[in-house]
Design an enzyme around this catalytic site. Sequence first.
Site, mmCIF file in Angstrom:
data_model
loop_
_atom_site.group_PDB
_atom_site.id
_atom_site.type_symbol
_atom_site.label_atom_id
_atom_site.label_comp_id
_atom_site.label_asym_id
_atom_site.label_seq_id
_atom_site.Cartn_x
_atom_site.Cartn_y
_atom_site.Cartn_z
ATOM 1 N N LYS A 273 0.854 -1.196 0.000
ATOM 2 C CA LYS A 273 0.000 0.000 0.000
ATOM 3 C C LYS A 273 0.880 1.232 0.000
ATOM 4 O O LYS A 273 2.024 1.179 0.469
ATOM 5 C CB LYS A 273 -0.889 0.021 1.252
ATOM 6 C CG LYS A 273 -2.135 0.897 1.124
ATOM 7 C CD LYS A 273 -3.274 0.125 0.513
ATOM 8 C CE LYS A 273 -4.569 0.896 0.494
ATOM 9 N NZ LYS A 273 -5.706 -0.004 0.234
HETATM 10 N N1 GLU Z 1 -7.522 0.141 -2.891
HETATM 11 C C1 GLU Z 1 -8.259 -1.047 -3.182
HETATM 12 C C2 GLU Z 1 -8.298 -1.954 -1.968
HETATM 13 O O1 GLU Z 1 -8.150 -1.507 -0.848
HETATM 14 C C3 GLU Z 1 -7.804 -1.733 -4.450
HETATM 15 C C4 GLU Z 1 -6.365 -2.172 -4.509
HETATM 16 C C5 GLU Z 1 -5.938 -2.677 -5.873
HETATM 17 O O2 GLU Z 1 -6.729 -2.709 -6.795
HETATM 18 O O3 GLU Z 1 -4.777 -3.044 -5.972
HETATM 19 O O4 GLU Z 1 -8.563 -3.129 -2.082
#
Ligand code: GLU
Length: 423
Positions: A113
């Site tokens: 992240k």
């Molecule tokens: N931000 C989204 C999540 O928390 C998607 C992450 C992604 O598509 O890699 O799952």
Amino acid sequence: MSELSYVSGERHSAWSTYLAQVERVLPLLGELSRWADTLRHPRRALIVDIPLEMDDGSVRHFEGYRVQHNLSRGPGKGGVRFHPDVTLEEVMALSAWMTIKCAALNLPFGGAKGGVRVDPAALSRKELERLTRRYTSEIGVFIGPQQDIPAPDVGTNAQIMAWMMDTWSMNVGAPSTGVVTGKPVHLGGSLGRVKATGRGVYVTGCRTAQALGIDVAQSRVAVQGFGNVGSVSAELFHQHGARVVAVQDQFSTLYHPDGIDIPALLNWQQQHGRISGFPGADNVADEVFWSLEYEILIPAALEGQITAERAAGLSCKLVLEGANGPTLPEADDVLQQRGIVVVPDVIANAGGVTVSYFEWVQDFSSFFWSEEEINNRLDTIMQSALDTVWNKSQALGVTLRTAAYALACERILLARKDRGLYP
Ligand code: GLU
């Protein structure tokens, strides 16, 4: 609680919530629990400084992060958050939840992240572009289609992904669409990606409702957060006959016992930038949201929203976690005691990363699928993940969250064990 020197140990922090969730699953892991410490240690964390020339000529500095929590099952995967409250510890937790989520869905990814501590709404479009490009350059050594693939999260969108893709591509000297997902469709993005998270919340919600004997078409729904996840889930429940009686965003709470006209509210939000002032519902005090009458609650905003106190006052039967980490561990206990079923974030909101996976695969083959194909594959994967977790929770007599963690942690730790330690 944590042995890491760089975490605060604050009781209600997102990282503490994650650690408590891991703690609950340890007794179910058997021999693999020998490797469980892996889950408590992010693999790598990068902190970057982003100097930004503002439109007025001044220079401001912003703090950014990219954390790769675990890479045992594949490249890192996870969004980038632009929000004024972002911290390293929050990004660590969000990256860990991605590790669990990708493993629970059996996607060939680890968890990562990113985030920048900034209010994107306070920047001009040009400032936002410069900030995004500098952040991407700073984390450029970390990311890549085979290393770690960012995507949108709170405060970021397809345009920001286009700038990230362009910056990384220019720096490596070749177009590389697979370095980020959630891009615009004309730049290697996938059809269905924008609505995928909300769709997954709806699909897993309906299947769980059916198992619990709740008729969705007769039910009342409350949604906290009216961004990409909350608004799409609200729209889908509304389209299928449910009454969305309450909607809350960061500024206000709307309530109408007969149901709010969601397409009209979406129009209002588009015109005014917020939901407040919408004529088709009453404005109520924010805290009232938690004690209203409804069967299904969808927290689709930020972490730590369902406290033990709020959980004790809820009258719903089902909670669908559209947000990451919306429920505190003590609240989980209260909900369990009260017989309120929670479809955990790592299943309920996994539609986004699942279609991100499809996007990554399509970019590699440069062959793109139809929206129908994408939605069908998404529905199948989400339903089968939910069924596996449901059956596990019944077999072990644990909550859906603990069952999802058991399934995911088994997969992660088996990969960890079989790969071994090197060097
Ligand atoms: N931000 C989204 C999540 O928390 C998607 C992450 C992604 O598509 O890699 O799952």
